[in-house]
Design a protein around this motif. Structure first.
Motif, PDB file in Angstrom:
ATOM      1  N   UNK A   2       0.821  -1.217   0.000  1.00 50.35           N
ATOM      2  CA  UNK A   2       0.000   0.000   0.000  1.00 50.35           C
ATOM      3  C   UNK A   2       0.853   1.265   0.000  1.00 50.35           C
ATOM      4  N   UNK A   3       2.106   1.168  -0.423  1.00 51.20           N
ATOM      5  CA  UNK A   3       2.976   2.346  -0.459  1.00 51.20           C
ATOM      6  C   UNK A   3       2.402   3.407  -1.391  1.00 51.20           C
ATOM      7  N   UNK A   4       2.517   4.672  -0.999  1.00 51.41           N
ATOM      8  CA  UNK A   4       1.932   5.723  -1.830  1.00 51.41           C
ATOM      9  C   UNK A   4       2.858   6.931  -1.999  1.00 51.41           C
ATOM     10  N   UNK A   5       4.143   6.754  -1.716  1.00 53.26           N
ATOM     11  CA  UNK A   5       5.075   7.849  -1.933  1.00 53.26           C
ATOM     12  C   UNK A   5       6.003   8.051  -0.746  1.00 53.26           C
ATOM     13  N   UNK A   6       6.837   9.060  -0.859  1.00 50.77           N
ATOM     14  CA  UNK A   6       7.837   9.307   0.163  1.00 50.77           C
ATOM     15  C   UNK A   6       7.492  10.548   0.969  1.00 50.77           C
ATOM     16  N   UNK A   7       8.269  10.802   2.005  1.00 51.46           N
ATOM     17  CA  UNK A   7       8.107  11.969   2.869  1.00 51.46           C
ATOM     18  C   UNK A   7       9.474  12.635   2.982  1.00 51.46           C
ATOM     19  N   UNK A   8       9.511  13.947   2.843  1.00 51.61           N
ATOM     20  CA  UNK A   8      10.774  14.669   2.919  1.00 51.61           C
ATOM     21  C   UNK A   8      11.372  14.650   4.316  1.00 51.61           C
ATOM     22  N   UNK A   9      12.677  14.785   4.373  1.00 55.27           N
ATOM     23  CA  UNK A   9      13.365  14.937   5.642  1.00 55.27           C
ATOM     24  C   UNK A   9      14.533  15.893   5.509  1.00 55.27           C
ATOM     25  N   UNK A  10      15.011  16.372   6.638  1.00 56.32           N
ATOM     26  CA  UNK A  10      16.191  17.219   6.685  1.00 56.32           C
ATOM     27  C   UNK A  10      17.290  16.464   7.425  1.00 56.32           C
ATOM     28  N   UNK A  11      18.526  16.694   7.039  1.00 54.70           N
ATOM     29  CA  UNK A  11      19.581  16.026   7.775  1.00 54.70           C
ATOM     30  C   UNK A  11      20.954  16.226   7.178  1.00 54.70           C
ATOM     31  N   UNK A  12      21.927  15.721   7.920  1.00 56.47           N
ATOM     32  CA  UNK A  12      23.313  15.715   7.477  1.00 56.47           C
ATOM     33  C   UNK A  12      23.998  14.513   8.092  1.00 56.47           C
ATOM     34  N   UNK A  13      24.956  13.954   7.384  1.00 54.43           N
ATOM     35  CA  UNK A  13      25.738  12.839   7.904  1.00 54.43           C
ATOM     36  C   UNK A  13      27.152  12.907   7.373  1.00 54.43           C
ATOM     37  N   UNK A  14      28.132  12.608   8.231  1.00 49.24           N
ATOM     38  CA  UNK A  14      29.538  12.627   7.835  1.00 49.24           C
ATOM     39  C   UNK A  14      30.251  11.403   8.388  1.00 49.24           C
ATOM     40  N   UNK A  15      31.245  10.936   7.633  1.00 49.91           N
ATOM     41  CA  UNK A  15      32.134   9.870   8.081  1.00 49.91           C
ATOM     42  C   UNK A  15      33.566  10.319   7.833  1.00 49.91           C
ATOM     43  N   UNK A  16      34.431  10.071   8.785  1.00 50.63           N
ATOM     44  CA  UNK A  16      35.856  10.298   8.563  1.00 50.63           C
ATOM     45  C   UNK A  16      36.458   8.989   8.082  1.00 50.63           C
ATOM     46  N   UNK A  17      37.029   9.025   6.886  1.00 50.22           N
ATOM     47  CA  UNK A  17      37.692   7.868   6.297  1.00 50.22           C
ATOM     48  C   UNK A  17      39.196   8.062   6.369  1.00 50.22           C
ATOM     49  N   UNK A  18      39.913   6.990   6.698  1.00 52.54           N
ATOM     50  CA  UNK A  18      41.362   7.031   6.758  1.00 52.54           C
ATOM     51  C   UNK A  18      41.936   5.742   6.189  1.00 52.54           C
ATOM     52  N   UNK A  19      43.120   5.842   5.619  1.00 48.94           N
ATOM     53  CA  UNK A  19      43.826   4.611   5.286  1.00 48.94           C
ATOM     54  C   UNK A  19      44.155   3.891   6.589  1.00 48.94           C
ATOM     55  N   UNK A  20      44.279   2.589   6.496  1.00 48.28           N
ATOM     56  CA  UNK A  20      44.580   1.836   7.714  1.00 48.28           C
ATOM     57  C   UNK A  20      45.908   2.302   8.317  1.00 48.28           C
ATOM     58  N   UNK A  21      46.859   2.622   7.465  1.00 44.01           N
ATOM     59  CA  UNK A  21      48.153   3.078   7.964  1.00 44.01           C
ATOM     60  C   UNK A  21      48.014   4.392   8.721  1.00 44.01           C
ATOM     61  N   UNK A  22      47.228   5.336   8.176  1.00 41.61           N
ATOM     62  CA  UNK A  22      47.048   6.628   8.838  1.00 41.61           C
ATOM     63  C   UNK A  22      46.304   6.466  10.156  1.00 41.61           C
ATOM     64  N   UNK A  23      45.283   5.609  10.156  1.00 47.18           N
ATOM     65  CA  UNK A  23      44.526   5.369  11.392  1.00 47.18           C
ATOM     66  C   UNK A  23      45.415   4.727  12.454  1.00 47.18           C
ATOM     67  N   UNK A  24      46.232   3.769  12.036  1.00 46.71           N
ATOM     68  CA  UNK A  24      47.114   3.089  12.982  1.00 46.71           C
ATOM     69  C   UNK A  24      48.158   4.055  13.545  1.00 46.71           C
ATOM     70  N   UNK A  25      48.644   4.954  12.700  1.00 47.61           N
ATOM     71  CA  UNK A  25      49.697   5.874  13.127  1.00 47.61           C
ATOM     72  C   UNK A  25      49.249   6.796  14.242  1.00 47.61           C
ATOM     73  N   UNK A  26      47.961   7.140  14.258  1.00 54.48           N
ATOM     74  CA  UNK A  26      47.490   8.033  15.322  1.00 54.48           C
ATOM     75  C   UNK A  26      46.693   7.292  16.395  1.00 54.48           C
ATOM     76  N   UNK A  27      46.713   5.963  16.325  1.00 54.27           N
ATOM     77  CA  UNK A  27      46.020   5.169  17.335  1.00 54.27           C
ATOM     78  C   UNK A  27      44.521   5.330  17.308  1.00 54.27           C
ATOM     79  N   UNK A  28      43.952   5.502  16.126  1.00 55.63           N
ATOM     80  CA  UNK A  28      42.518   5.762  15.989  1.00 55.63           C
ATOM     81  C   UNK A  28      41.695   4.509  16.257  1.00 55.63           C
ATOM     82  N   UNK A  29      40.499   4.724  16.787  1.00 55.89           N
ATOM     83  CA  UNK A  29      39.524   3.643  16.948  1.00 55.89           C
ATOM     84  C   UNK A  29      38.879   3.406  15.591  1.00 55.89           C
ATOM     85  N   UNK A  30      38.830   2.166  15.149  1.00 54.46           N
ATOM     86  CA  UNK A  30      38.254   1.836  13.847  1.00 54.46           C
ATOM     87  C   UNK A  30      36.830   1.335  14.042  1.00 54.46           C
ATOM     88  N   UNK A  31      35.877   2.000  13.369  1.00 55.80           N
ATOM     89  CA  UNK A  31      34.455   1.697  13.518  1.00 55.80           C
ATOM     90  C   UNK A  31      33.943   0.754  12.437  1.00 55.80           C
TER      91      UNK A  31
END
Length: 384
Positions: free
Chosen positions: A194-223
């Motif tokens: 019974x779908x009849x269309x979509x509903x608008x939303x507002x938002x923002x999303x960000x991810x920080x991406x790093x090479x494994x070497x760069x993440x390891x060098x600064x001791x980053x937590x990997x998600x």
């Protein structure tokens, strides 16, 4: 397939920070709990929204103040800053910002700010030296993640801040009213009979991406990891998808091939799930072709809770998929009462579902025939 794989493990793409601003709030874990409880930010439009737009998922307290351009810039900066804080990484150490938006404030602001100007302004306020803008309709946020991952895997960057943003403006509302894509009932029912269309939303999303070497060098937590990515354009029309799903199939298969995965390896799918007749038909056809009957991959969708956040949706859904992989569970899709028979995979319509496996895909299908798939992996060694 070997040509697609990231041969150098140090260049594998890790997620080390996440942040979002949604109609349910901006605390990542708190919003996830609301999703798992079937919460929704969809509510009636203030004033006379018109008969074709009875509801939307607005940001709490109206979001940032000011003209459309300043509202977009302020929200992007605030969400990006929260992401860097989550990652424990200063902006000065981020090489590149990649920001996606469907049209941002371009239709409505007297300053006529382009997507490129929006991105450059956000980068300047954050203090990030290099930036790139992406505007591929509803795939923009996912394509921003794709672009950042590609830069890192090729050795052209060590660290990329990637995301998407869109706020509701009168131009966007008028455009979708004219197209007839909005739900008259004010409810998104992904893959519902019974779908009849979509509903608008507002938002923002960000991810920080790093090479494994760069993440390891600064001791980053990997998600988690971005294992693969794929994109295509079916060129069917400016707004209508190819209902055969052929373009989406190509994007999914490219993502799987790049990540060295098979369809049977996928535990969970964060679907585009707009609740429109044509889009859900095309997406279901894609999953029939790629997965066939008998797959255990569980499908969920966040638009009943967040609304359709246009250019932000791909980034926000990537975050939701990483959270599902972390918690080994998917949130319910409580608005879908009866699932369309064309969908060959189980939909979490009757409540949260547990999942097994460490890989998932997020699929976005944008106007103009843009199809994007991100193959994401749970962080290695993460506790259950």
């Amino acid at each position: 397939m070997g040509d697609f794989l990231i041969a150098d493990r140090d260049r594998s793409v890790c997620v080390t920070g996440m942040g979002w601003t949604t109609a349910l709030g901006d605390d990542v874990d708190a919003v996830w709990k609301q999703l798992m409880n079937g919460g929704s930010g969809v509510r009636a439009l203030p004033g006379d929204g018109g008969p074709s737009t009875p509801a939307a998922a607005f940001l709490p307290d109206g979001g940032p103040a000011g003209p459309p351009s300043e509202r977009h810039v302020s929200l992007a900066v605030a969400t990006a800053t929260a992401t860097l804080r989550d990652a424990g990484c200063p902006a000065s150490e981020v090489g590149t910002l990649v920001l996606g938006s469907s049209l941002g404030p371009h239709l409505d602001d007297a300053a006529d700010i382009s997507p490129h100007t929006l991105t450059a302004t956000v980068a300047a306020r954050l203090g990030v030296a290099r930036s790139a803008s992406v505007s591929t309709a509803c795939s923009s946020g996912a394509d921003a993640v794709l672009a950042g991952a590609a830069l890192i895997s090729r050795g052209e960057a060590d660290r990329c801040l990637c995301g998407g943003i869109d706020l509701l403006t009168e131009g966007k509302l008028l455009g979708h009213r004219a197209l007839g894509t909005l739900s008259a009932s004010g409810t998104v029912r992904p893959f519902g009979t019974d779908r009849d269309g979509t509903v608008f939303g507002e938002g923002a999303g960000f991810l920080l991406l790093e090479s494994r070497a760069a993440a390891r060098a600064r001791g980053a937590r990997i998600l988690g990891e971005v294992r693969g990515w794929g994109a295509s354009n079916d060129g069917t029309g400016p707004t209508a998808p190819d209902e055969s799903g052929a373009g989406a199939v190509l994007a999914v298969r490219r993502a799987l091939a790049r990540g060295g995965a098979k369809a049977r390896d996928i535990a969970v799918i964060n679907a585009h799930g707009t609740g429109t007749r044509a889009n859900d038909t095309a997406e279901a056809a894609c999953y029939r072709t790629v997965f066939g009957p008998g797959s255990d991959a569980v499908v969920f969708a966040t638009k009943p809770a967040f609304g359709h956040t246009l250019g932000a949706t791909g980034a926000m859904e990537a975050i939701a998929l990483l959270l599902a992989l972390r918690h080994r569970a998917v949130p319910p899709v409580p608005t879908t009462r009866t699932v369309m028979p064309e969908l060959p995979l189980p939909l979490a319509a009757d409540g949260p579902r547990d999942i097994t496996g460490s890989l998932g895909i997020s699929v976005t299908l944008g106007f103009g025939g843009f199809n994007t798939c991100l193959l994401l992996a749970r962080a290695e060694g993460e506790a259950t």
